[in-house]
Motif scaffolding. Structure first.
Motif, PDB file in Angstrom:
ATOM      1  N   GLY A  44       0.808  -1.206   0.000  1.00 55.29           N
ATOM      2  CA  GLY A  44       0.000   0.000   0.000  1.00 55.29           C
ATOM      3  C   GLY A  44       0.843   1.259   0.000  1.00 55.29           C
ATOM      4  N   ASN A  45       1.907   1.266   0.792  1.00 53.76           N
ATOM      5  CA  ASN A  45       2.784   2.433   0.833  1.00 53.76           C
ATOM      6  C   ASN A  45       3.494   2.653  -0.493  1.00 53.76           C
ATOM      7  OD1 ASN A  45       3.129   3.911   3.557  1.00 53.76           O
ATOM      8  ND2 ASN A  45       2.932   1.770   4.159  1.00 53.76           N
ATOM      9  N   GLU A  46       3.859   1.581  -1.174  1.00 59.67           N
ATOM     10  CA  GLU A  46       4.497   1.716  -2.484  1.00 59.67           C
ATOM     11  C   GLU A  46       3.491   2.182  -3.533  1.00 59.67           C
ATOM     12  OE1 GLU A  46       7.662   1.468  -3.195  1.00 59.67           O
ATOM     13  OE2 GLU A  46       8.279   0.871  -1.181  1.00 59.67           O
ATOM     14  N   LEU A  47       2.279   1.645  -3.479  1.00 62.20           N
ATOM     15  CA  LEU A  47       1.263   1.992  -4.468  1.00 62.20           C
ATOM     16  C   LEU A  47       0.860   3.455  -4.384  1.00 62.20           C
ATOM     17  CD1 LEU A  47      -1.170  -1.072  -4.458  1.00 62.20           C
ATOM     18  CD2 LEU A  47       0.130  -0.211  -6.417  1.00 62.20           C
ATOM     19  N   TYR A  48       0.594   3.955  -3.179  1.00 60.77           N
ATOM     20  CA  TYR A  48       0.074   5.322  -3.095  1.00 60.77           C
ATOM     21  C   TYR A  48       1.128   6.345  -3.488  1.00 60.77           C
ATOM     22  CZ  TYR A  48       1.930   7.683   1.131  1.00 60.77           C
ATOM     23  OH  TYR A  48       2.704   8.358   2.038  1.00 60.77           O
ATOM     24  N   ARG A  49       2.397   5.968  -3.386  1.00 59.59           N
ATOM     25  CA  ARG A  49       3.463   6.884  -3.794  1.00 59.59           C
ATOM     26  C   ARG A  49       3.804   6.781  -5.280  1.00 59.59           C
ATOM     27  NH1 ARG A  49       5.515   5.716   1.586  1.00 59.59           N
ATOM     28  NH2 ARG A  49       5.763   7.674   2.738  1.00 59.59           N
ATOM     29  N   VAL A 212      -5.038  28.745  -2.660  1.00 59.81           N
ATOM     30  CA  VAL A 212      -5.446  27.344  -2.767  1.00 59.81           C
ATOM     31  C   VAL A 212      -4.324  26.527  -3.375  1.00 59.81           C
ATOM     32  CG1 VAL A 212      -6.463  27.673  -5.072  1.00 59.81           C
ATOM     33  CG2 VAL A 212      -7.263  25.784  -3.617  1.00 59.81           C
ATOM     34  N   PHE A 213      -4.224  25.282  -2.962  1.00 58.22           N
ATOM     35  CA  PHE A 213      -3.375  24.313  -3.654  1.00 58.22           C
ATOM     36  C   PHE A 213      -3.986  22.926  -3.481  1.00 58.22           C
ATOM     37  CE2 PHE A 213      -1.311  24.614   0.594  1.00 58.22           C
ATOM     38  CZ  PHE A 213      -1.340  23.282   0.989  1.00 58.22           C
ATOM     39  N   GLU A 214      -3.654  22.049  -4.405  1.00 59.94           N
ATOM     40  CA  GLU A 214      -4.090  20.659  -4.309  1.00 59.94           C
ATOM     41  C   GLU A 214      -2.908  19.783  -3.931  1.00 59.94           C
ATOM     42  OE1 GLU A 214      -6.632  19.056  -7.299  1.00 59.94           O
ATOM     43  OE2 GLU A 214      -7.522  21.010  -7.777  1.00 59.94           O
ATOM     44  N   TYR A 215      -3.228  18.670  -3.282  1.00 59.35           N
ATOM     45  CA  TYR A 215      -2.168  17.801  -2.776  1.00 59.35           C
ATOM     46  C   TYR A 215      -2.629  16.349  -2.760  1.00 59.35           C
ATOM     47  CZ  TYR A 215      -4.783  17.518   1.637  1.00 59.35           C
ATOM     48  OH  TYR A 215      -5.752  17.277   2.593  1.00 59.35           O
ATOM     49  N   ILE A 216      -1.664  15.457  -2.596  1.00 56.18           N
ATOM     50  CA  ILE A 216      -1.960  14.037  -2.420  1.00 56.18           C
ATOM     51  C   ILE A 216      -1.785  13.712  -0.946  1.00 56.18           C
ATOM     52  CG2 ILE A 216      -1.232  11.685  -2.961  1.00 56.18           C
ATOM     53  CD1 ILE A 216      -2.654  13.088  -5.257  1.00 56.18           C
ATOM     54  N   ASN A 217      -2.800  13.073  -0.366  1.00 52.77           N
ATOM     55  CA  ASN A 217      -2.706  12.730   1.049  1.00 52.77           C
ATOM     56  C   ASN A 217      -2.221  11.294   1.223  1.00 52.77           C
ATOM     57  OD1 ASN A 217      -5.047  10.784   1.515  1.00 52.77           O
ATOM     58  ND2 ASN A 217      -6.158  12.521   0.630  1.00 52.77           N
ATOM     59  N   ASP A 218      -1.825  10.972   2.426  1.00 54.93           N
ATOM     60  CA  ASP A 218      -1.275   9.643   2.699  1.00 54.93           C
ATOM     61  C   ASP A 218      -2.311   8.686   3.276  1.00 54.93           C
ATOM     62  OD1 ASP A 218      -1.624  10.612   5.241  1.00 54.93           O
ATOM     63  OD2 ASP A 218       0.486  10.535   5.811  1.00 54.93           O
ATOM     64  N   GLY A 219      -3.579   9.107   3.285  1.00 53.28           N
ATOM     65  CA  GLY A 219      -4.623   8.266   3.863  1.00 53.28           C
ATOM     66  C   GLY A 219      -5.236   7.317   2.860  1.00 53.28           C
ATOM     67  N   TRP A 220      -4.522   6.235   2.537  1.00 52.90           N
ATOM     68  CA  TRP A 220      -5.002   5.294   1.520  1.00 52.90           C
ATOM     69  C   TRP A 220      -5.836   4.162   2.107  1.00 52.90           C
ATOM     70  CZ3 TRP A 220      -2.939   0.437   2.365  1.00 52.90           C
ATOM     71  CH2 TRP A 220      -1.735   0.369   3.093  1.00 52.90           C
ATOM     72  N   VAL A 221      -6.072   4.198   3.421  1.00 46.93           N
ATOM     73  CA  VAL A 221      -6.894   3.192   4.098  1.00 46.93           C
ATOM     74  C   VAL A 221      -8.072   3.890   4.763  1.00 46.93           C
ATOM     75  CG1 VAL A 221      -6.991   1.544   6.015  1.00 46.93           C
ATOM     76  CG2 VAL A 221      -4.993   1.604   4.527  1.00 46.93           C
ATOM     77  N   ASN A 242      -7.641   0.217  -5.792  1.00 49.37           N
ATOM     78  CA  ASN A 242      -8.206  -1.053  -6.244  1.00 49.37           C
ATOM     79  C   ASN A 242      -7.683  -2.217  -5.407  1.00 49.37           C
ATOM     80  OD1 ASN A 242      -8.466  -3.569  -7.865  1.00 49.37           O
ATOM     81  ND2 ASN A 242      -9.394  -2.169  -9.346  1.00 49.37           N
ATOM     82  N   ASP A 243      -8.609  -2.976  -4.810  1.00 51.74           N
ATOM     83  CA  ASP A 243      -8.195  -4.057  -3.911  1.00 51.74           C
ATOM     84  C   ASP A 243      -7.469  -5.188  -4.631  1.00 51.74           C
ATOM     85  OD1 ASP A 243     -10.386  -5.247  -5.229  1.00 51.74           O
ATOM     86  OD2 ASP A 243     -11.746  -4.826  -3.558  1.00 51.74           O
ATOM     87  N   GLN A 244      -7.730  -5.369  -5.945  1.00 51.65           N
ATOM     88  CA  GLN A 244      -7.052  -6.429  -6.678  1.00 51.65           C
ATOM     89  C   GLN A 244      -5.549  -6.179  -6.778  1.00 51.65           C
ATOM     90  OE1 GLN A 244      -8.744  -9.271  -7.609  1.00 51.65           O
ATOM     91  NE2 GLN A 244     -10.332  -8.228  -6.404  1.00 51.65           N
ATOM     92  N   MET A 245      -5.147  -4.897  -6.758  1.00 53.48           N
ATOM     93  CA  MET A 245      -3.722  -4.601  -6.776  1.00 53.48           C
ATOM     94  C   MET A 245      -3.052  -5.123  -5.513  1.00 53.48           C
ATOM     95  SD  MET A 245      -3.359  -0.798  -8.499  1.00 53.48           S
ATOM     96  CE  MET A 245      -4.242   0.094  -7.220  1.00 53.48           C
ATOM     97  N   PHE A 246      -3.760  -5.063  -4.393  1.00 50.12           N
ATOM     98  CA  PHE A 246      -3.195  -5.530  -3.135  1.00 50.12           C
ATOM     99  C   PHE A 246      -3.068  -7.055  -3.119  1.00 50.12           C
ATOM    100  CE2 PHE A 246      -4.617  -1.311  -2.187  1.00 50.12           C
ATOM    101  CZ  PHE A 246      -3.745  -0.837  -1.227  1.00 50.12           C
ATOM    102  N   ILE A 247      -4.058  -7.727  -3.686  1.00 50.25           N
ATOM    103  CA  ILE A 247      -3.997  -9.190  -3.744  1.00 50.25           C
ATOM    104  C   ILE A 247      -2.800  -9.625  -4.584  1.00 50.25           C
ATOM    105  CG2 ILE A 247      -5.170 -11.266  -4.580  1.00 50.25           C
ATOM    106  CD1 ILE A 247      -7.830  -9.834  -3.953  1.00 50.25           C
ATOM    107  N   LEU A 248      -2.669  -9.048  -5.768  1.00 49.72           N
ATOM    108  CA  LEU A 248      -1.550  -9.403  -6.634  1.00 49.72           C
ATOM    109  C   LEU A 248      -0.226  -8.982  -6.016  1.00 49.72           C
ATOM    110  CD1 LEU A 248      -3.091  -8.336 -10.073  1.00 49.72           C
ATOM    111  CD2 LEU A 248      -2.742 -10.670  -9.236  1.00 49.72           C
ATOM    112  N   GLY A 249      -0.218  -7.841  -5.324  1.00 54.45           N
ATOM    113  CA  GLY A 249       1.012  -7.345  -4.725  1.00 54.45           C
ATOM    114  C   GLY A 249       1.513  -8.213  -3.593  1.00 54.45           C
ATOM    115  N   VAL A 250       0.611  -8.607  -2.712  1.00 56.48           N
ATOM    116  CA  VAL A 250       1.047  -9.406  -1.569  1.00 56.48           C
ATOM    117  C   VAL A 250       1.482 -10.804  -2.014  1.00 56.48           C
ATOM    118  CG1 VAL A 250      -1.203 -10.396  -0.925  1.00 56.48           C
ATOM    119  CG2 VAL A 250       0.524  -9.936   0.839  1.00 56.48           C
TER     120      VAL A 250
END
Length: 310
Positions: A44-49, A212-221, A242-250
């Motif tokens: 998850g940490n690798e994916l969100y980054r 104003v600015f837009e950003y990416i947050n670290d709250g992927w859960v 996408n949960d399938q990415m986590f299944i394939l990743g793990v």
């Protein structure tokens, strides 16, 4: 469909690998389940980054605070301002301007209700002299991970903020001969959360004035109570990606750490993730030919003669 929970992700991965599926993940004493939980969080940490996912994007508004116009006593060679008003002033977030104050003077610390310390010494002595305390440094969201480029705007004045400035350019502006200029500039400096610093300090800012600015947050859960986090901490947690990415990743990470051949599993994972990246947020149509009409003001919008006023 409904996203899979952490427990369902791990159970599905185990079933596809031919392993016993656990009844629980978080809190399990089984060393293999503990390892699977760590690998899911690693994935998850690798994916969100790996991408600015639309599900993790946010918008932050900075409402400029009205400068504090007051008076105070300053002494040549001293960093102290006495007989002043410190209510509403925050150390490390406010600039100081007034008689005898060097460019880029800032508040270092608050002593009491009528006294504060500045970063630099005053260059002259003045009693009851006008002083302006202007907030030049603002907080960023607690879930902030990184900025989305080219989204920094002054909505009140309808112009883009200039930045992020490099440390070299920022010091040239603050410390050089020419210290002012049109439009606001910004950089990120110091320890979060108060790190969004503006130049020049908005000593005469009209309010309301919204940036104003837009950003990416670290709250992927997402937790069951609707709050967000940056790792799985309960079996009922669901990922925002996408949960399938986590299944394939793990699966390939587990196979790799056990010393098995994981190349095919990893490639399947990479292909799936790349497809998700391509689909995320959609994409505009790309015209291969020239636009028939300009979408901005151009010579096509200007009359040939008889200009108004002529």
């Amino acid at each position: 469909g409904t996203p899979l929970t952490l427990l369902e992700i791990v159970q599905t991965a185990c079933q596809e690998l031919g392993l016993n599926a656990p009844a629980t993940v978080v809190g399990s004493a089984d060393l293999q389940v503990i390892q699977l939980l760590a690998l899911v969080n690693r994935d998850g940490n690798e994916l969100y980054r790996s991408k600015d996912w639309t599900a993790l994007s946010g918008e932050h508004i900075v409402n400029l605070q009205t400068p504090i116009n007051t008076i105070g006593d300053v002494v040549q060679g001293s960093t102290t301002v006495s007989n002043t008003v410190t209510a509403g002033v925050t150390a490390g977030a406010y600039s100081v301007s007034g008689a005898g104050q060097p460019a880029a003077q800032r508040v270092l610390s608050i002593t009491d209700a009528t006294t504060l310390e500045m970063e630099m010494e005053s260059t002259l002595t003045a009693i009851a002299t006008p002083i302006i305390y202007a907030r030049d440094t603002y907080t960023i969201p607690s879930d902030f991970d990184h900025y989305i480029p080219h989204t920094w705007w002054d909505r009140t004045n309808h112009w883009m903020l200039m930045g992020p400035q490099s440390p070299q350019f920022d010091q040239w502006q603050r410390s050089g001969i020419v210290t002012t200029g049109p439009r606001l500039r910004w950089r990120q400096i110091g320890v979060r959360p108060t790190v969004f610093r503006l130049w020049p300090p908005p000593t005469s800012a009209s309010t309301p004035d919204a940036l104003v600015f837009e950003y990416i947050n670290d709250g992927w859960v997402m937790h069951i109570d609707g709050t967000f986090g940056n790792k799985f901490t309960a079996d009922t947690d669901i990922p925002l990606l996408n949960d399938q990415m986590f299944i394939l990743g793990v699966k390939w990470r587990f196979w790799q750490i056990k010393g098995f051949s994981y190349g095919a599993m990893q490639q399947e994972y990479i292909d799936f993730v790349n497809r998700e990246k391509a689909r995320d947020g959609g994409m505009p149509d790309l015209a291969m030919g020239r636009r028939k009409y300009p979408y901005l003001i151009s010579s096509a919008n200007v009359q040939d003669g008889s200009y108004p006023g002529n």
